[in-house]
Design an enzyme around this catalytic site. Structure first.
Site, PDB file in Angstrom:
ATOM      1  N   ASP A 119      12.774  71.615 -11.265  1.00 39.59           N
ATOM      2  CA  ASP A 119      11.704  70.971 -10.510  1.00 39.59           C
ATOM      3  C   ASP A 119      10.900  70.063 -11.446  1.00 39.59           C
ATOM      4  OD1 ASP A 119       9.473  70.620  -8.571  1.00 39.59           O
ATOM      5  OD2 ASP A 119      10.470  72.234  -7.504  1.00 39.59           O
ATOM      6  N   HIS A 179       4.362  70.141  -7.750  1.00 34.30           N
ATOM      7  CA  HIS A 179       5.490  70.643  -6.965  1.00 34.30           C
ATOM      8  C   HIS A 179       6.216  71.805  -7.658  1.00 34.30           C
ATOM      9  CE1 HIS A 179       9.482  70.306  -4.915  1.00 34.30           C
ATOM     10  NE2 HIS A 179       8.796  69.796  -3.903  1.00 34.30           N
ATOM     11  N   SER A 514      10.926  72.318   0.665  1.00 33.70           N
ATOM     12  CA  SER A 514      10.657  72.634  -0.748  1.00 33.70           C
ATOM     13  C   SER A 514       9.912  73.951  -0.875  1.00 33.70           C
ATOM     14  CB  SER A 514       9.780  71.552  -1.384  1.00 33.70           C
ATOM     15  OG  SER A 514      10.541  70.444  -1.757  1.00 33.70           O
TER      16      SER A 514
END
Ligand SMILES: *[C@@H]1O[C@H](CO)[C@@H](O)[C@H](O)[C@H]1NC(C)=O
Ligand SMILES: *[C@@H]1O[C@H](CO)[C@@H](O)[C@H](O)[C@H]1NC(C)=O
Ligand SMILES: *[C@@H]1O[C@H](CO)[C@@H](O)[C@H](O)[C@H]1NC(C)=O
Ligand SMILES: *[C@@H]1O[C@H](CO)[C@@H](O)[C@H](O)[C@H]1NC(C)=O
Ligand SMILES: *[C@@H]1O[C@H](CO)[C@@H](O)[C@H](O)[C@H]1NC(C)=O
Ligand SMILES: *[C@@H]1O[C@H](CO)[C@@H](O)[C@H](O)[C@H]1NC(C)=O
Length: 735
Positions: A119, A179, A514
């Protein structure tokens, strides 16, 4: 042969000016040594699992390279997008009628499991990554913690046991975006009490497997995206380091397995006994939008939970309408602001249909100053329209939208903007109030948290849908998990999520597959911890066959937009069931040989497959009758049969393995819906008797239809005894 490739590469590397970067993927065999290549530019992937190079080349040169022996594919190194807590409490509550999680006295707590998160890096100071009370790092761990000035050695601990960077533009494992911290803390974050987003969603943040270890692979940087070469290199390193599970909340549209970095990297991970969990994509509700659909990947869709954020609209007649949004409105609580709708505010010459939706260019901003604008949102432009409207002097926006009840938070880009999304019924209520009064007014209050919202879950409209394009004889997505307004750890330097003038909270909302993907990575870690000998396919089978298809009011799970009944094209096997998942009764095991046969049936010859796969046994050969239809026969926990025409018959086989508490037990089958004159589904045999000696049984499913039927048809095959229900979806499609 080796020499030729090296020389060619070297020539091309010296000519770096204006050419694109290509990945030269040489498959599972370590075909060449780095010898004459310059490490920094050429050799990205270290052949722990597979071999490849990234080179600068022109299109012609790339074609030339692709024709070299030993080269499987050459593809442009483009970026792959990221698929932008109460969720656990919700999942547990929903199933608290079911038996407890613990299996046969196991004391496993997940601390032996390592989840590799590929990520945007990590914010190591987040409390979610504290290692208090954690035992020593598993001895088999071979990873490292890459130190930089902004990521000192102390960033790693017994929770974050390793961190590596693969983003060439920014050499650090620190997460500047948020994220990666969000996904990692959802999968395996420690419990953190007293978390909220400026008071909203107050509670405890906790990962799916809070004792498991996190290994960070930073492959995604700014601008938002992850280079294919970085993903491949990260997956290769994770294989070397010894992760048990890889979690990838990213991916691009399925094209060809040979040029999809997640599919390629995932195949090698599987060959090394690593489970690969991926997001299904945010391209819904369009049909056939699911990505990451290779059968060795576990593909996760997204749904809502039972927590909503209510942004009340108060009308001038004091009627209160409960809309939805996450915002911190500063408006006065009295309904003193004039209301206007998009059609009344339209610019000369603009179409009513455009101004009704307040589309860009259709509104005369001089008419909306100081007013609340009422807009439909058929074009789904919500966030961007609101930014423009408020920037140009509007004071607030009410959107009339069918998906109001799970409007994703990050759909609205500025959390101080007074916005509320209401459903059609409430919307018409507001419009009729506006027509009834000469000077209609209203106000929009700031959001409040509402728990126990029913029904939940609902499949998110953005969640990508089947049927998959790559191999329609495999059903995808596999499973669904919470992915709407999930609160989790974030980066402290990302500023868009802050209220101007206020400090950014440590925990932030985000929506997307996600967010659902790491829920399944965490669940998989718990299953793996309790059943260390289970491979990725047994874990996936357990997750799928124990899933639920009913919502919190006992009705079928519905989907957005429109709230129709969800099908396996929307949610795969259903919503993950955390109460039952470690104890599924039977599992469908899918072996590497099944995947090799899949590649044969998919249309590759043995020499191509040898390049994709590393460990093909010597005697292996493709079946003579290799055919895409035979993919339906792969021992998968769901069944998909495409090109199923009326007047034909199709037989598929499956094998189940008894992993339940009792060695001597009989399972019987039920098919749902029952046979009709249009469709017959015959299972043979109808009973499976497992014993100490006979842990595996095969069965056949024969589908036949003599009449034209409405395609697709969905159904369920359930094996049950007095303790377990092992449920598999099937889909028959004429296309
Ligand atoms: C988890 O289990 C391991 C060994 O089984 C033990 O050493 C460790 O203390 C446990 N951790 C927690 C948080 O319970
Ligand atoms: C990495 O990116 C972040 C955010 O874009 C920036 O603040 C930082 O300075 C960059 N670091 C390096 C070493 O370029
Ligand atoms: C998408 O597929 C469903 C069946 O799963 C079908 O009912 C629907 O009409 C399809 N939508 C479009 C736009 O093709
Ligand atoms: C729109 O038309 C009206 C009358 O036809 C005129 O008074 C007004 O100025 C026009 N507005 C714009 C923005 O052109
Ligand atoms: C959000 O809107 C407020 C009020 O309109 C404004 O002051 C602020 O700068 C905006 N924030 C961002 C990040 O654009
Ligand atoms: C296998 O397929 C590849 C790609 O389609 C082709 O180039 C190659 O010649 C084939 N090999 C054999 C042995 O048929």
């Amino acid at each position: 042969m080796k020499l030729l490739i090296c020389t060619l590469l070297f020539l091309i590397i010296t000519n770096v000016t204006s050419h694109d970067v290509y990945i030269v993927y040489m498959g599972g065999k370590g075909t060449s040594k780095s010898g004459s290549l310059r490490e920094d530019q050429a050799r990205l992937i270290n052949s722990h699992g597979f071999t490849g190079f990234a080179v600068h080349a022109s299109e012609e040169e790339a074609k030339l390279l692709a024709a070299q022996p030993g080269v499987l594919s050459v593809f442009r190194d483009k970026t792959v997008p990221l698929h932008t807590t109460r969720s656990w409490t919700f999942l547990e509550h929903q199933h608290d009628s079911l038996s407890a999680t613990s299996h046969s006295g196991s004391t496993a707590n997940g601390s032996d499991i390592i989840i590799g998160v590929i990520d945007s890096g990590i914010w190591p100071e987040s409390k979610s990554f504290a290692d208090e009370g954690m035992g020593p790092v598993p001895e088999r761990w071979r990873g490292t913690c890459e130190e930089t000035k902004d990521f000192p050695a102390s960033s790693c601990n017994r929770k974050i046991i390793g961190a590596r960077n693969f983003d060439k533009l920014n050499q650090t494992c620190r997460d500047f975006f948020g994220h990666g911290s969000h996904t990692a803390s959802t999968a395996a974050g420690a419990a953190v009490f007293g978390v909220s987003y400026y008071g909203l969603a107050a509670g405890t943040a906790i990962g799916g497997s809070p004792n498991s270890r996190i290994a960070v692979y930073r492959a995604c940087g700014q601008p938002l995206g992850c280079y294919g070469s970085a993903i491949l290199a990260a997956m290769d390193a994770a294989i070397h380091d010894g992760v048990d599970i890889m979690s990838l909340s990213l991916g691009e549209a399925d094209t060809d397995i040979r040029i999809d970095p997640v599919a390629i990297g995932g195949f090698h991970a599987i060959e090394h006994g690593i489970m690969v969990v991926c997001s299904a994509g945010n391209l819904g509700p369009t049909n056939s939008s699911v990505v990451n659909s290779a059968p060795w990947l576990t593909t996760v869709g997204a749904s809502s939970i039972d927590r909503q954020f209510v942004a009340s609209v108060v009308l001038g007649n004091n009627q209160v309408i409960k809309g939805s949004a996450i915002q911190f409105s500063h408006l006065c609580e009295s309904p003193i602001y004039p209301l206007i709708d998009g059609v009344l505010a339209k610019i000369n010459g603009s179409k009513d249909s455009a101004s009704r939706n307040c589309e860009s260019g259709s509104i005369d901003f001089s008419k909306i100053k100081g007013k609340i604008l009422v807009c439909f949102d058929q074009d789904k432009g919500g966030s961007f329209k609101a930014l423009e409207i408020i920037d140009k002097g509007g004071i607030g926006v009410i959107f009339i939208s069918d998906d109001m009840n799970i409007a994703p938070s990050n759909d609205y880009l500025n959390v101080t903007h007074p916005i509320s999304a209401v459903g059609f019924e409430d919307g018409y209520e507001i419009l009729s109030y506006m027509h009834a009064y000469r000077n209609p007014t209203a106000t929009i209050l700031k959001s409040e948290t509402m728990l126990s919202y029913k029904p939940a879950p609902i499949i998110a409209d953005f969640s990508s849908r089947g049927p998959q394009a790559l191999a329609p004889n495999i059903l995808k997505p596999d499973i669904t998990a919470p992915g709407v307004n999930i609160i989790a750890a974030w980066s402290k330097v990302e500023s868009d999520s802050a209220i101007p003038g206020k400090e950014l909270p440590d925990y932030i909302f985000a929506s997307g597959t996600s967010m659902s993907c790491p829920h399944i990575s965490g669940v998989a870690a718990l299953v793996k911890s309790q059943h260390p000998t289970w491979d990725h396919s047994a874990i996936r089978s357990a997750i799928m066959t124990t899933a639920v298809q009913k919502n919190s009011v006992g009705a079928p799970i519905r989907k957005l937009p429109g709230l129709q009944k969800a099908t396996p094209y929307d949610f795969g096997a259903g919503e993950v069931n955390t109460a039952q998942v470690t104890n599924p009764g039977l599992v469908y095991e899918t072996t590497a040989i099944d995947y090799y046969n899949f590649l044969c049936n998919y249309g590759y010859n043995l020499s191509t497959i040898r390049l994709i796969a590393k460990d093909i046994p010597r005697g292996f050969s493709c079946p003579k009758d290799a055919d895409a239809d035979l993919i339906s026969n792969m021992n998968y926990p769901s069944i998909a049969v495409s090109k199923f025409k009326h007047g034909t018959k199709r037989m598929v086989t499956r094998t189940v393995t008894n992993v339940g508490d009792e060695e001597d037990t009989v399972y019987t089958v039920t098919v749902d819906p029952p046979a009709s004159r249009y469709l017959k589904v015959q299972v043979m045999p109808k009973k499976l008797h497992f014993t100490k000696e006979n842990k595996k049984h095969s069965f056949k499913v024969i589908f036949s239809t003599d009449y034209p039927y409405e395609s697709p048809v969905f159904g369920w095959i359930t094996w049950s005894n007095d303790q377990y229900r092992v449920r598999s979806p099937f889909v028959l499609n004429i296309n």
